[in-house]
Design a protein around this motif. Structure first.
Motif, PDB file in Angstrom:
ATOM      1  N   PRO A 161       0.620  -1.040  -0.123  1.00  0.00           N
ATOM      2  CA  PRO A 161       0.250   0.241   0.306  1.00  0.00           C
ATOM      3  C   PRO A 161       0.982   1.248   0.177  1.00  0.00           C
ATOM      4  O   PRO A 161       1.944   1.075   0.295  1.00  0.00           O
ATOM      5  N   GLU A 162       0.577   1.865  -0.862  1.00  0.00           N
ATOM      6  CA  GLU A 162       1.039   3.325  -0.439  1.00  0.00           C
ATOM      7  C   GLU A 162       1.583   4.389   0.120  1.00  0.00           C
ATOM      8  O   GLU A 162       2.705   4.712   0.776  1.00  0.00           O
ATOM      9  N   SER A 163       0.558   4.063   1.630  1.00  0.00           N
ATOM     10  CA  SER A 163       0.341   4.584   2.492  1.00  0.00           C
ATOM     11  C   SER A 163       2.041   4.337   3.551  1.00  0.00           C
ATOM     12  O   SER A 163       1.712   4.743   4.763  1.00  0.00           O
ATOM     13  N   PHE A 164       2.384   2.995   3.464  1.00  0.00           N
ATOM     14  CA  PHE A 164       3.290   2.490   4.164  1.00  0.00           C
ATOM     15  C   PHE A 164       4.623   2.316   3.819  1.00  0.00           C
ATOM     16  O   PHE A 164       5.388   3.111   4.256  1.00  0.00           O
ATOM     17  N   ASN A 165       4.415   3.773   2.472  1.00  0.00           N
ATOM     18  CA  ASN A 165       5.891   4.021   2.415  1.00  0.00           C
ATOM     19  C   ASN A 165       5.677   6.064   2.437  1.00  0.00           C
ATOM     20  O   ASN A 165       5.515   6.573   2.913  1.00  0.00           O
ATOM     21  N   THR A 166       7.549   5.971   2.927  1.00  0.00           N
ATOM     22  CA  THR A 166       7.684   7.220   2.166  1.00  0.00           C
ATOM     23  C   THR A 166       9.063   7.819   1.666  1.00  0.00           C
ATOM     24  O   THR A 166       9.793   7.249   1.069  1.00  0.00           O
ATOM     25  N   ILE A 167       9.454   9.537   1.451  1.00  0.00           N
ATOM     26  CA  ILE A 167       9.679   9.993   0.430  1.00  0.00           C
ATOM     27  C   ILE A 167      10.639   9.595   0.850  1.00  0.00           C
ATOM     28  O   ILE A 167      11.927   9.639  -0.145  1.00  0.00           O
ATOM     29  N   ALA A 168      11.741  10.011   1.612  1.00  0.00           N
ATOM     30  CA  ALA A 168      13.113   9.470   2.058  1.00  0.00           C
ATOM     31  C   ALA A 168      13.275   7.674   2.065  1.00  0.00           C
ATOM     32  O   ALA A 168      14.158   7.516   1.118  1.00  0.00           O
ATOM     33  N   GLY A 169      12.534   7.156   2.068  1.00  0.00           N
ATOM     34  CA  GLY A 169      11.956   5.239   1.623  1.00  0.00           C
ATOM     35  C   GLY A 169      12.613   5.880   0.796  1.00  0.00           C
ATOM     36  O   GLY A 169      13.420   4.636  -0.379  1.00  0.00           O
ATOM     37  N   LEU A 170      11.285   5.802  -0.817  1.00  0.00           N
ATOM     38  CA  LEU A 170      11.477   5.929  -1.760  1.00  0.00           C
ATOM     39  C   LEU A 170      13.233   6.407  -2.197  1.00  0.00           C
ATOM     40  O   LEU A 170      13.057   6.449  -3.512  1.00  0.00           O
ATOM     41  N   ASP A 171      13.179   7.657  -2.479  1.00  0.00           N
ATOM     42  CA  ASP A 171      14.381   8.107  -2.450  1.00  0.00           C
ATOM     43  C   ASP A 171      15.602   7.240  -2.409  1.00  0.00           C
ATOM     44  O   ASP A 171      16.418   7.209  -3.704  1.00  0.00           O
ATOM     45  N   LEU A 172      15.607   7.007  -1.162  1.00  0.00           N
ATOM     46  CA  LEU A 172      16.754   5.980  -1.595  1.00  0.00           C
ATOM     47  C   LEU A 172      16.977   4.630  -2.304  1.00  0.00           C
ATOM     48  O   LEU A 172      17.782   4.358  -3.030  1.00  0.00           O
ATOM     49  N   LEU A 173      15.991   3.728  -1.924  1.00  0.00           N
ATOM     50  CA  LEU A 173      14.769   2.753  -2.930  1.00  0.00           C
ATOM     51  C   LEU A 173      15.929   3.308  -4.286  1.00  0.00           C
ATOM     52  O   LEU A 173      16.255   2.442  -5.068  1.00  0.00           O
ATOM     53  N   SER A 174      14.891   4.425  -5.188  1.00  0.00           N
ATOM     54  CA  SER A 174      15.250   4.382  -5.902  1.00  0.00           C
ATOM     55  C   SER A 174      16.899   4.770  -6.924  1.00  0.00           C
ATOM     56  O   SER A 174      17.869   4.550  -7.459  1.00  0.00           O
ATOM     57  N   ASP A 175      17.446   5.318  -6.007  1.00  0.00           N
ATOM     58  CA  ASP A 175      18.824   5.757  -5.064  1.00  0.00           C
ATOM     59  C   ASP A 175      19.303   4.330  -6.024  1.00  0.00           C
ATOM     60  O   ASP A 175      20.342   3.888  -6.985  1.00  0.00           O
ATOM     61  N   GLU A 176      19.647   3.520  -4.953  1.00  0.00           N
ATOM     62  CA  GLU A 176      20.404   1.970  -4.731  1.00  0.00           C
ATOM     63  C   GLU A 176      19.627   1.453  -6.395  1.00  0.00           C
ATOM     64  O   GLU A 176      20.794   0.806  -6.677  1.00  0.00           O
ATOM     65  N   LEU A 177      18.567   1.672  -6.741  1.00  0.00           N
ATOM     66  CA  LEU A 177      18.435   0.921  -7.901  1.00  0.00           C
ATOM     67  C   LEU A 177      19.148   1.717  -8.859  1.00  0.00           C
ATOM     68  O   LEU A 177      19.508   0.511  -9.469  1.00  0.00           O
ATOM     69  N   ALA A 178      19.192   2.868  -9.202  1.00  0.00           N
ATOM     70  CA  ALA A 178      20.007   3.187  -9.915  1.00  0.00           C
ATOM     71  C   ALA A 178      21.117   3.032 -10.360  1.00  0.00           C
ATOM     72  O   ALA A 178      22.080   2.750 -11.514  1.00  0.00           O
ATOM     73  N   CYS A 179      21.595   3.060  -9.297  1.00  0.00           N
ATOM     74  CA  CYS A 179      23.166   2.359  -9.001  1.00  0.00           C
ATOM     75  C   CYS A 179      23.261   0.636  -9.263  1.00  0.00           C
ATOM     76  O   CYS A 179      24.577   0.543 -10.509  1.00  0.00           O
ATOM     77  N   LEU A 180      22.502   0.284  -9.974  1.00  0.00           N
ATOM     78  CA  LEU A 180      22.416  -1.446 -10.014  1.00  0.00           C
ATOM     79  C   LEU A 180      22.296  -1.120 -11.586  1.00  0.00           C
ATOM     80  O   LEU A 180      22.875  -1.387 -12.507  1.00  0.00           O
ATOM     81  N   VAL A 181      21.051  -0.594 -11.322  1.00  0.00           N
ATOM     82  CA  VAL A 181      21.442  -0.158 -13.291  1.00  0.00           C
ATOM     83  C   VAL A 181      21.825   0.021 -13.645  1.00  0.00           C
ATOM     84  O   VAL A 181      22.433  -0.223 -15.434  1.00  0.00           O
TER      85      VAL A 181
END
Length: 658
Positions: free
Chosen positions: A157-177
């Motif tokens: 659910p979207e309510s479980f996510n925080t912007i800080a968490g989404l930002d860090l996850l996106s950054d780490e995924l980008a490093c893998l890509v």
């Protein structure tokens, strides 16, 4: 500079498929980070994620074990930067066992490097080798953890996510890509094509597809034949331009057409090799790198001959789908210098920066980028990281404005394109319906299709009217924060006014523009809306701004340490491949451009154009530390901070805005 993440076809496909805000935001952030046109502070090279720093640190630890290079202090800085990346993950996602294990390995090696009395150099090298092996063993677990975290975010659910968490996850995924050299345009197209069926596994497969074999052909200038090529690389073959079929892949006619489209002057031949890559453009780049390294051996055998590769490549995958990939070049109608007259002390740096940018091999390009910084006198990594962080703050505030416009443009463009396509389909079906007798068996299904198409057209037309209302509200914003035809702000501080909280002294035009901005943000793309929201929060909350500025400085310092290490590995050890060198090569060019942007802005606005670059960077580093200290003590919004002149020359009073 382009601002990536706003492909109108992708956003339109996501909207029609009902992709949620969170999912769109994560995809946009990843795409922006892996694009070569992104700002340096947004590019994957400046993110310093553990997914990129851990493999790089492992490689450097192995090199230290073999050669005692780089020096202990630099190796320690690299390990500290990597540990900070892991610590960010632990702070966000809790004490995950694999992250705790990685942190323990890094703590151990940092302790060994610090204890130079009890642990001799020989023993430290042995410990570095053990640490490199331990990190290597943990890397698959780190990737599995990131993939499982992504799956939980994508499907939860979207309510479980925080912007800080989404930002860090996106950054780490980008490093893998980025480590896979995934082609940005190909990735955008494939995401758009699969927008209506994007479960977590599908997205991961698109972001991180398994490599597969490709055969790639390229024209070699300078020789009509390459003898013994297959002995140097078993997958490599060569052929005369008149006998392309001897390469053994694709149709001879396709190969002949490829040769005909590549201009040749004098002696030339065809060569091909096989590489493993995640997509066709990546295969083309990998094959050019392989062929270039093979040519090193031929160059050694011919002292007066220059061998080079043509820009175009022909790529064939295992399914025998052949593609002619022409080079992507960005052009301008008129080229202008950044500054009409540069100080003579910078000429060597500009020449080296140019050479670095046109160097194709990533690790040498990264080393030359550092040489360009040194030629400008910018070898103090601490001061440079502080100055870059300050410039990143100014640049990202500007970027928030640019992204708002780009998001609106993408929305309108996608809406108009959709209407045009549906109008053509609907008109064609109407004509077919008119020509079809009512008693014909095909009339009923044709009528149903025409009805459905008209309904989709009406919905698309309604969306187009809504999209154009965004443009109208954006025009109200521009009435206050005025900009030119390229959406470049005349005065950055007017845009900052819109991001700051209201005051009793605000003019009515500012209040009206803020209301219009709020209406745009409610319906613009997640990436653009969140960037505006983030900087509105930071400019209103000094402690948040201070935390961001400190974090940006640390990430910049981590990259500069990696770039300096690449310089040492290349110039001292002669290495031309290492972990993460693809990102380092692009990032090196970005950081040089970023530094020259700071210097160019200074020289354009200073009464003393002979100021040494090192003096400028030192002064900006001191300014960054002063601002950081003041932000930590301040509680009121930053109405008096002159963001427009944040990295400009004195006598500007940075806190002098009314």
């Amino acid at each position: 500079m382009a601002y990536s993440g706003f492909d109108h076809r992708l956003l339109a496909a996501f909207r029609r498929a009902g992709v949620t805000w969170t999912r769109t935001y994560v995809v946009q952030r990843v795409l922006r980070a892996v694009s070569g046109t992104s700002l340096f502070s947004r590019h994957v090279s400046a993110l310093a994620g553990m997914a990129s720093e851990l493999p790089r640190t492992r490689a450097v630890l192995e090199n230290f074990a073999d050669t005692a290079q780089p020096r202990v202090s630099l190796l320690r800085s690299l390990c500290e930067g990597t540990r900070a990346a892991v610590e960010r993950g632990i702070g966000q996602w809790g004490p995950e066992p694999v992250l705790l294990d990685v942190r323990g390995v890094l703590d151990s090696v940092i302790g060994a490097l610090d204890d130079q009395v009890k642990i001799p150099m020989g023993r430290r090298r042995e410990l570095a080798r053990d640490a490199a092996a331990a990190v290597g063993d943990l890397l698959p677990g780190v990737r599995r953890f990131l993939e499982s975290t992504f799956t939980a975010v994508w499907e939860g659910p979207e309510s479980f996510n925080t912007i800080a968490g989404l930002d860090l996850l996106s950054d780490e995924l980008a490093c893998l890509v980025a480590a896979t050299d995934r082609d940005h345009d190909t990735l955008c197209r494939e995401l758009a094509d699969r927008a209506d069926r994007l479960d977590a596994r599908t997205v991961l497969d698109l972001l991180l597809p398994p490599p597969k074999p490709y055969r790639v052909a390229v024209v070699v200038h300078g020789a009509t034949a390459l003898s013994h090529l297959s002995e140097l690389d078993p997958t490599a073959t060569s052929a005369a331009l008149t006998e392309p079929g001897r390469l053994g892949f694709g149709s001879p006619n396709r190969l002949r057409a490829f040769v005909a489209g590549v201009p040749t002057h004098g002696a030339a031949c065809l060569a091909s090799c096989q590489v493993d890559a995640v997509d066709a453009p990546s295969a083309g780049r990998a094959a050019r790198r392989t062929m270039s390294e093979l040519l090193d051996q031929y160059m050694a055998g011919h002292r007066l001959v220059t061998l080079s590769l043509a820009d175009d490549v022909l790529v064939s995958d295992v399914d025998r789908q052949v593609r002619h990939l022409a080079p992507r070049r960005t052009t301008v109608k008129r080229a202008d210098p950044l500054v009409p007259g540069w100080p003579k002390t910078l000429r060597n740096g500009l020449r080296m920066a140019h050479v670095a940018r046109v160097t194709e091999a990533p690790l040498p390009a990264a080393a030359l980028a550092w040489a360009a910084l040194e030629a400008c006198g910018l070898e103090n990594r601490g001061d440079l990281a502080a100055a870059l962080a300050l410039q990143a703050m100014r640049q990202q505030v500007v970027e928030a404005h640019q992204q708002l416009h780009q998001s609106a443009t993408a929305t309108v463009r996608a809406a108009r394109s959709r209407v045009e396509v549906l109008e053509q389909r609907s008109n064609a079906l109407d004509r077919a319906l008119e020509a079809c007798p009512t008693d014909h068996p095909d009339y009923a299904p044709l009528h149903a299709r025409a009805t459905q198409e008209r309904a989709e057209l009406l919905e698309a037309q309604a969306h187009q009217r809504f999209a154009e209302s965004l443009t109208e509200n954006l025009a109200v914003v521009n009435d206050y924060a005025k900009c030119d035809g390229f959406t470049r702000l005349h005065d950055l501080n007017t845009w900052v006014d819109l991001l700051l909280p209201p005051r009793d002294t605000d003019p009515p035009s500012l209040s009206t523009a803020r209301d219009a901005l709020a209406k745009v943000l409610a319906h613009t793309s997640p990436l653009a809306a969140q960037q505006v929201t983030d900087w509105s929060h930071r400019l209103s909350t000094p402690s948040a701004c201070a935390a961001w500025l400190q974090d940006a400085q640390k990430r910049m310092a981590t990259f500069l340490d990696a770039l300096y290490t690449a310089r040492n590995l290349t110039f001292h050890s002669g290495q031309f491949r290492t972990e993460g060198d693809l990102v380092l090569g692009t990032g090196g060019s970005h950081v040089v451009d970023f530094s020259l942007e700071i210097l160019g802005n200074w020289y354009r606005n200073t009464p003393n154009p002979d100021t040494a670059p090192t003096t400028i960077i030192t002064e900006l580093a001191q300014r960054q530390r002063s601002i950081l200290a003041r932000l930590r003590k301040r509680s009121k919004p930053l109405h008096t901070l002159d963001v427009a002149r944040l990295t400009g020359p004195p006598p500007t009073d940075i806190w002098g805005r009314p």
